[in-house]
Design a protein around this motif. Sequence first.
Motif, PDB file in Angstrom:
ATOM      1  N   GLY A   1       1.026  -1.373   0.097  1.00  0.00           N
ATOM      2  CA  GLY A   1       0.060  -0.099  -0.107  1.00  0.00           C
ATOM      3  C   GLY A   1       0.661   1.225  -0.178  1.00  0.00           C
ATOM      4  O   GLY A   1       1.830   1.436  -0.323  1.00  0.00           O
ATOM      5  N   VAL A   2       0.369   2.421   0.434  1.00  0.00           N
ATOM      6  CA  VAL A   2       1.006   3.699   0.668  1.00  0.00           C
ATOM      7  C   VAL A   2       0.844   4.454   1.988  1.00  0.00           C
ATOM      8  O   VAL A   2      -0.309   4.178   2.440  1.00  0.00           O
ATOM      9  CB  VAL A   2       0.692   4.548  -0.575  1.00  0.00           C
ATOM     10  N   ALA A   3       1.980   4.555   2.587  1.00  0.00           N
ATOM     11  CA  ALA A   3       1.993   5.256   3.640  1.00  0.00           C
ATOM     12  C   ALA A   3       1.998   6.775   3.477  1.00  0.00           C
ATOM     13  O   ALA A   3       2.979   7.457   2.906  1.00  0.00           O
ATOM     14  CB  ALA A   3       3.101   5.049   4.597  1.00  0.00           C
ATOM     15  N   VAL A   4       0.834   7.726   3.948  1.00  0.00           N
ATOM     16  CA  VAL A   4       0.720   9.000   3.718  1.00  0.00           C
ATOM     17  C   VAL A   4       0.607   9.826   5.238  1.00  0.00           C
ATOM     18  O   VAL A   4      -0.091   9.205   5.951  1.00  0.00           O
ATOM     19  CB  VAL A   4      -0.270   9.232   2.512  1.00  0.00           C
ATOM     20  N   SER A   5       0.817  11.202   5.114  1.00  0.00           N
ATOM     21  CA  SER A   5       0.304  11.970   6.238  1.00  0.00           C
ATOM     22  C   SER A   5      -0.729  12.959   5.253  1.00  0.00           C
ATOM     23  O   SER A   5      -0.407  13.232   3.965  1.00  0.00           O
ATOM     24  CB  SER A   5       1.235  12.647   6.785  1.00  0.00           C
ATOM     25  N   ILE A   6      -1.723  13.527   5.669  1.00  0.00           N
ATOM     26  CA  ILE A   6      -2.548  14.561   5.295  1.00  0.00           C
ATOM     27  C   ILE A   6      -2.100  15.886   5.627  1.00  0.00           C
ATOM     28  O   ILE A   6      -2.053  16.265   6.851  1.00  0.00           O
ATOM     29  CB  ILE A   6      -3.888  14.325   5.439  1.00  0.00           C
ATOM     30  N   VAL A   7      -1.992  16.779   4.822  1.00  0.00           N
ATOM     31  CA  VAL A   7      -1.701  18.291   5.013  1.00  0.00           C
ATOM     32  C   VAL A   7      -2.668  19.433   4.649  1.00  0.00           C
ATOM     33  O   VAL A   7      -2.987  18.939   3.127  1.00  0.00           O
ATOM     34  CB  VAL A   7      -0.004  18.595   4.548  1.00  0.00           C
ATOM     35  N   PRO A   8      -3.266  20.148   5.457  1.00  0.00           N
ATOM     36  CA  PRO A   8      -4.247  21.177   4.638  1.00  0.00           C
ATOM     37  C   PRO A   8      -3.181  21.881   3.316  1.00  0.00           C
ATOM     38  O   PRO A   8      -2.261  22.357   3.648  1.00  0.00           O
ATOM     39  CB  PRO A   8      -4.091  22.134   5.566  1.00  0.00           C
ATOM     40  N   ASN A   9      -4.061  22.234   2.384  1.00  0.00           N
ATOM     41  CA  ASN A   9      -3.348  22.865   1.143  1.00  0.00           C
ATOM     42  C   ASN A   9      -2.563  24.304   1.534  1.00  0.00           C
ATOM     43  O   ASN A   9      -1.553  24.371   1.055  1.00  0.00           O
ATOM     44  CB  ASN A   9      -4.593  23.212   0.124  1.00  0.00           C
ATOM     45  N   GLU A  10      -2.922  24.769   2.484  1.00  0.00           N
ATOM     46  CA  GLU A  10      -2.333  26.258   2.849  1.00  0.00           C
ATOM     47  C   GLU A  10      -0.957  25.842   3.419  1.00  0.00           C
ATOM     48  O   GLU A  10      -0.217  26.913   3.689  1.00  0.00           O
ATOM     49  CB  GLU A  10      -3.250  27.121   3.593  1.00  0.00           C
ATOM     50  N   LYS A  11      -0.854  24.735   3.933  1.00  0.00           N
ATOM     51  CA  LYS A  11       0.527  24.396   4.680  1.00  0.00           C
ATOM     52  C   LYS A  11       1.469  23.555   3.688  1.00  0.00           C
ATOM     53  O   LYS A  11       2.689  23.419   4.151  1.00  0.00           O
ATOM     54  CB  LYS A  11       0.040  23.658   6.022  1.00  0.00           C
ATOM     55  N   PHE A  12       0.976  23.636   2.448  1.00  0.00           N
ATOM     56  CA  PHE A  12       1.920  22.802   1.628  1.00  0.00           C
ATOM     57  C   PHE A  12       2.243  23.835   0.441  1.00  0.00           C
ATOM     58  O   PHE A  12       1.496  24.478  -0.079  1.00  0.00           O
ATOM     59  CB  PHE A  12       1.109  21.579   0.882  1.00  0.00           C
ATOM     60  N   ARG A  13       3.675  23.681  -0.127  1.00  0.00           N
ATOM     61  CA  ARG A  13       3.990  24.452  -1.264  1.00  0.00           C
ATOM     62  C   ARG A  13       4.996  23.601  -2.048  1.00  0.00           C
ATOM     63  O   ARG A  13       5.878  22.891  -1.327  1.00  0.00           O
ATOM     64  CB  ARG A  13       4.365  25.668  -1.161  1.00  0.00           C
ATOM     65  N   TRP A  14       5.114  23.834  -3.214  1.00  0.00           N
ATOM     66  CA  TRP A  14       6.117  23.063  -4.059  1.00  0.00           C
ATOM     67  C   TRP A  14       7.169  24.136  -4.162  1.00  0.00           C
ATOM     68  O   TRP A  14       7.008  25.537  -4.218  1.00  0.00           O
ATOM     69  CB  TRP A  14       5.479  22.974  -5.544  1.00  0.00           C
ATOM     70  N   SER A  15       8.453  23.609  -3.973  1.00  0.00           N
ATOM     71  CA  SER A  15       9.632  24.752  -4.064  1.00  0.00           C
ATOM     72  C   SER A  15      10.293  24.435  -5.142  1.00  0.00           C
ATOM     73  O   SER A  15      11.049  25.456  -5.610  1.00  0.00           O
ATOM     74  CB  SER A  15      10.542  24.310  -2.841  1.00  0.00           C
ATOM     75  N   ALA A  16      10.273  23.402  -6.199  1.00  0.00           N
ATOM     76  CA  ALA A  16      10.842  23.436  -7.274  1.00  0.00           C
ATOM     77  C   ALA A  16      10.339  22.304  -8.230  1.00  0.00           C
ATOM     78  O   ALA A  16       9.843  21.325  -7.733  1.00  0.00           O
ATOM     79  CB  ALA A  16      12.382  23.143  -7.080  1.00  0.00           C
ATOM     80  N   GLY A  17      10.536  22.456  -9.388  1.00  0.00           N
ATOM     81  CA  GLY A  17      10.340  21.093 -10.342  1.00  0.00           C
ATOM     82  C   GLY A  17       8.664  20.919 -10.688  1.00  0.00           C
ATOM     83  O   GLY A  17       8.428  19.967 -11.297  1.00  0.00           O
ATOM     84  N   GLN A  18       7.851  21.969 -10.514  1.00  0.00           N
ATOM     85  CA  GLN A  18       6.435  21.687 -10.817  1.00  0.00           C
ATOM     86  C   GLN A  18       6.247  21.189 -12.185  1.00  0.00           C
ATOM     87  O   GLN A  18       5.445  20.541 -12.601  1.00  0.00           O
ATOM     88  CB  GLN A  18       5.471  22.771 -10.540  1.00  0.00           C
ATOM     89  N   GLU A  19       7.022  21.755 -13.146  1.00  0.00           N
ATOM     90  CA  GLU A  19       6.998  21.253 -14.532  1.00  0.00           C
ATOM     91  C   GLU A  19       7.266  19.825 -14.913  1.00  0.00           C
ATOM     92  O   GLU A  19       7.128  19.373 -16.005  1.00  0.00           O
ATOM     93  CB  GLU A  19       7.791  22.255 -15.464  1.00  0.00           C
ATOM     94  N   GLN A  20       8.009  19.415 -13.801  1.00  0.00           N
ATOM     95  CA  GLN A  20       8.264  17.685 -13.867  1.00  0.00           C
ATOM     96  C   GLN A  20       7.274  17.030 -13.320  1.00  0.00           C
ATOM     97  O   GLN A  20       7.412  15.636 -13.453  1.00  0.00           O
ATOM     98  CB  GLN A  20       9.763  17.516 -13.240  1.00  0.00           C
ATOM     99  N   ILE A  21       6.133  17.428 -13.019  1.00  0.00           N
ATOM    100  CA  ILE A  21       5.200  16.768 -12.424  1.00  0.00           C
ATOM    101  C   ILE A  21       4.248  16.161 -13.261  1.00  0.00           C
ATOM    102  O   ILE A  21       3.669  17.000 -14.221  1.00  0.00           O
ATOM    103  CB  ILE A  21       4.502  17.502 -11.422  1.00  0.00           C
TER     104      ILE A  21
END
Length: 133
Positions: free
Chosen positions: A38-58
């Motif tokens: 399976g996959v192990a994840v944590s959940i984060v509100p959108n406002e507490k998350f940001r991409w810092s580099a490489g969005q064009e590689q997603i």
Amino acid sequence: MLKGGCNCGAVSFEIEMDLKDVYICHCSICRKWTGNNGVAVSIVPNEKFRWSAGQEQIACWEKPDADWQSWFCRNCGSALPGRNDERNMFIPVGLLDARVDNLKVAHHIWVESKASWDEITDNGKQHKRAFQV
């Protein structure tokens, strides 16, 4: 602040909060996505998350017959954070750069779908299906 990224370093992100709960999804889709139990994840509100580099590689793949998407790095194929719902992102915890000692498995979801060889041996609460975070 927590930082993480893909295997090749092309994509990185930051989380502006502490994480403590890990959710492990045992559904067949997550097993296929990871090639594991399976996959192990944590959940984060959108406002507490940001991409810092490489969005064009997603890149994103959407399963045609299910409401499910996976995000991954175009270069190395690493799984990446994605949309959990309108308010939250899911963060595969294996992507975090630093060891986070307070992380604990709190919930196992889609336990009714888990592989026959998958044994749950921790104290995380088991849910037959998903539940609202």
